[in-house]
Design an enzyme around this catalytic site. Structure first.
Site, PDB file in Angstrom:
ATOM      1  CG  ASP A 296     -34.149  33.211  23.255  1.00 36.30           C
ATOM      2  OD1 ASP A 296     -34.367  32.149  23.867  1.00 36.30           O
ATOM      3  OD2 ASP A 296     -34.526  33.413  22.082  1.00 36.30           O
ATOM      4  CG  HIS A 297     -30.603  29.311  26.230  1.00 42.82           C
ATOM      5  ND1 HIS A 297     -31.375  28.570  27.112  1.00 42.82           N
ATOM      6  CD2 HIS A 297     -29.609  29.848  26.984  1.00 42.82           C
ATOM      7  CE1 HIS A 297     -30.862  28.654  28.326  1.00 42.82           C
ATOM      8  NE2 HIS A 297     -29.785  29.427  28.272  1.00 42.82           N
ATOM      9  CE1 TYR A 471     -38.159  29.193  17.970  1.00 35.18           C
ATOM     10  CE2 TYR A 471     -38.234  26.833  18.427  1.00 35.18           C
ATOM     11  CZ  TYR A 471     -38.144  27.875  17.521  1.00 35.18           C
ATOM     12  OH  TYR A 471     -38.032  27.621  16.172  1.00 35.18           O
ATOM     13  CG  HIS A 472     -34.871  28.100  26.069  1.00 35.19           C
ATOM     14  ND1 HIS A 472     -33.704  27.364  26.185  1.00 35.19           N
ATOM     15  CD2 HIS A 472     -35.821  27.213  25.710  1.00 35.19           C
ATOM     16  CE1 HIS A 472     -33.945  26.102  25.900  1.00 35.19           C
ATOM     17  NE2 HIS A 472     -35.230  25.986  25.601  1.00 35.19           N
ATOM     18  N   PRO A 473     -37.077  32.570  25.791  1.00 38.33           N
ATOM     19  CG  PRO A 473     -39.060  33.556  25.013  1.00 38.33           C
ATOM     20  CD  PRO A 473     -38.211  32.313  24.880  1.00 38.33           C
TER      21      PRO A 473
END
Length: 540
Positions: A296-297, A471-473
């Site tokens: 994630d980021h 929110y980049h899982p």
């Protein structure tokens, strides 16, 4: 259980990838497609207004509103994890920044064993997903389901920020999805004429008019149905009612995202054997990496107060400026309501000597105390900085065997020394840009972290206190050629038949930038892979 429905294909999830998969599988008219979406229709007007992200980011009517488990390196904070629960999925609630990633991202995928996923392989699918403002070029596409546009006006703060970056030594970049990613400039957005564009609007909506696509909303999928190791259907429940079953004559395609797809696989008996047995779930296929490799980021915000009232904070604090905002949007589809949250940005090296840029920053002409909260009552903007390729890896696990229970999300942020060092260096670099003219003339003071945060340990402490996911899982059903990978290069789940995954969970390594564009590409390529197999089986 009620009588089952029967279709050629069942697609689980009407998000960025799922909407495209359903549309492409139905285009020829030869196949019937059922789309099962846990959320409702995308009728909330704030979904479609770009600045409305703040209204949907924590709205349970369109969002799963997950939280992670306590993160050890972030002082055991539980981070909020937004996930779209609506037709359009995360593409209905995201910040609309359109970034493909670097060429090297996909070359690394190919080198790691994902044949057919190198840059030259995926570029046609990026192009096919786009209706790009530059038209049909070597790098961009025209006529695709998702509009990609330049901002229809932007904050003057963006001009100052870009000029400061250039004066600092960065190159101006007018297309982060062009030949090179590094530099500073305005972001492309998935916006069409001032309104959000996504694959549900551009692909699924017209597909429903064909007559061979059915979308069931409010359909919470509980398990995949197997017969002798083959996925033959789905059990789902609508609004807590009687369990229903849908049967797939050809394939089931999971497009539920990097959190819900591994959860569904494990609930259905595909996953780490010991973990499934601990929850009393019968094993269908032992796949130890299901739910593993979570990436994630993580991002940390730098907030600066401005000397003049030139921020969106000021627009929202003033009654007449709010009225002007509404009028401009209704009449012209311009003004702050048409702003995506991040208008300008930069891709840069966190330290000298790196072969590729490893950092991304977002310039937002407003500031908020926390997620989903009202803007500060003073003039301020935000620059958020994130790591392109975190080395930390997390996991998604079952909390229990109940389909309605949220999964346990353990992102494991900042678990490595490299990730900690990155944020110290990257925060210093962004601060240096903000101290450069003309940006330094705009800023009254740095509000967060503040002038007292200078030393390495002070910066890291601030990151641990304030950093949040953006929110980049991804990566929880890793694609690869090795026996341990969850899916192969054709996205087929190993150990069973009739089942594929097409969403962010298949990414072996996170891409450099926002991942929605990559999810669109995955949907396009997945549809071709599926159709090629079934065309061959039909003798076409």
């Amino acid at each position: 259980m009620t009588a089952f429905l029967e279709f050629d294909f069942i697609v689980v999830g009407a998000g960025s990838a799922g909407s495209i998969v359903a549309s492409r599988l139905s285009e020829s008219g030869r196949f019937t497609v059922l789309v099962l979406e846990a959320g409702g229709w995308d009728r909330n007007p704030w979904i479609h207004i770009p600045l409305g992200v703040g209204k949907t980011i924590m709205n349970k009517a369109v969002n799963w509103t997950y939280h992670t488990e306590p993160v050890p390196q972030l002082f055991d904070r539980r981070l909020y994890m937004a996930r779209g629960k609506v037709v359009g999925g995360c593409g209905a609630i995201n910040g609309m920044v359109h970034v493909r990633g670097q060429l090297q991202d996909f070359e690394q995928w190919r080198e790691s064993g994902c044949d057919g996923w190198g840059w030259s392989d995926v570029l046609p699918y990026f192009k096919r997903s786009e209706d790009h403002y530059l038209g049909d070029t070597d790098l961009h596409g025209k006529g695709g389901p998702v509009a990609v546009s330049r901002p229809r006006g932007h904050s003057v703060l963006c001009d100052h920020f870009i000029a400061a970056g250039v004066n600092f030594g960065l190159e101006r970049n007018d297309d982060f999805n062009g030949i090179r990613q590094d530099g500073i400039g305005l972001y492309d957005h998935t916006v069409r004429r001032g309104l959000r564009s996504n694959s549900a609007i551009g692909a699924l909506r017209p597909a429903r008019r064909r007559g061979n696509v059915r979308v069931e909303v409010g359909a919470h999928v509980e398990r995949i149905v197997f017969d002798s190791g083959r996925a033959v259907g789905i059990n789902f429940r609508k609004a807590g009612a009687t369990l229903r079953q849908a049967r797939a004559r050809r394939e089931v395609v999971l497009c539920a995202g990097a959190i819900n797809t591994p959860q569904l696989l494990m609930l259905s008996g595909i996953g780490p054997q010991t973990h499934l047995f601990a929850h009393g779930i019968d094993l269908v296929a032992a796949r130890e990496e299901v739910g593993r490799n979570l990436q994630d980021h993580l991002a940390v915000r730098i907030i600066c107060k401005t000397r003049k009232r030139i921020t969106v904070n000021d627009d929202l604090r003033s009654l007449w400026r709010r009225g002007l905002m509404g009028t401009r949007f209704l009449v012209q589809r311009t003004g702050p309501l048409a702003f995506a949250s991040a208008q300008a940005g930069m891709f840069f090296r966190s330290r000298d000597g790196l072969p590729y840029v490893d950092a991304q920053a977002f310039m937002m002409p407003f500031s908020v105390p926390g997620i989903g909260q009202q803007p500060h009552d003073f003039s301020a903007f935000t620059v958020s900085v994130t790591q392109s390729w975190p080395s930390s890896r997390g996991v998604v696990e079952l909390r229990d065997a109940a389909p309605a229970s949220p999964p346990a999300i353990r992102p494991n942020h900042l678990a490595t020394e490299d990730d900690k060092r990155f944020f110290i260096d990257a925060v210093r670099t962004v601060r240096a840009v903000l101290r450069t003219a003309p940006m330094n003339g705009v800023i009254a003071e740095e509000y967060q972290p503040g002038p007292g945060v200078v030393k390495d340990d002070e910066i890291l402490d601030y990151v641990r206190q304030k950093a949040n996911t953006i929110y980049h899982p991804c990566g929880t059903c890793r694609m690869g050629s090795d026996a341990e990978s969850v899916v192969d290069a054709s996205l087929r789940v190993r150990g069973v038949t009739g089942l594929r995954v097409a969403d962010a969970s298949i990414m072996p390594r996170i891409t450099s930038g926002n991942i929605n564009a990559t999810c669109l590409m995955i949907g396009e390529k997945a549809a071709d892979l599926i159709l090629a197999d079934h065309d061959s089986a039909m003798g076409n």
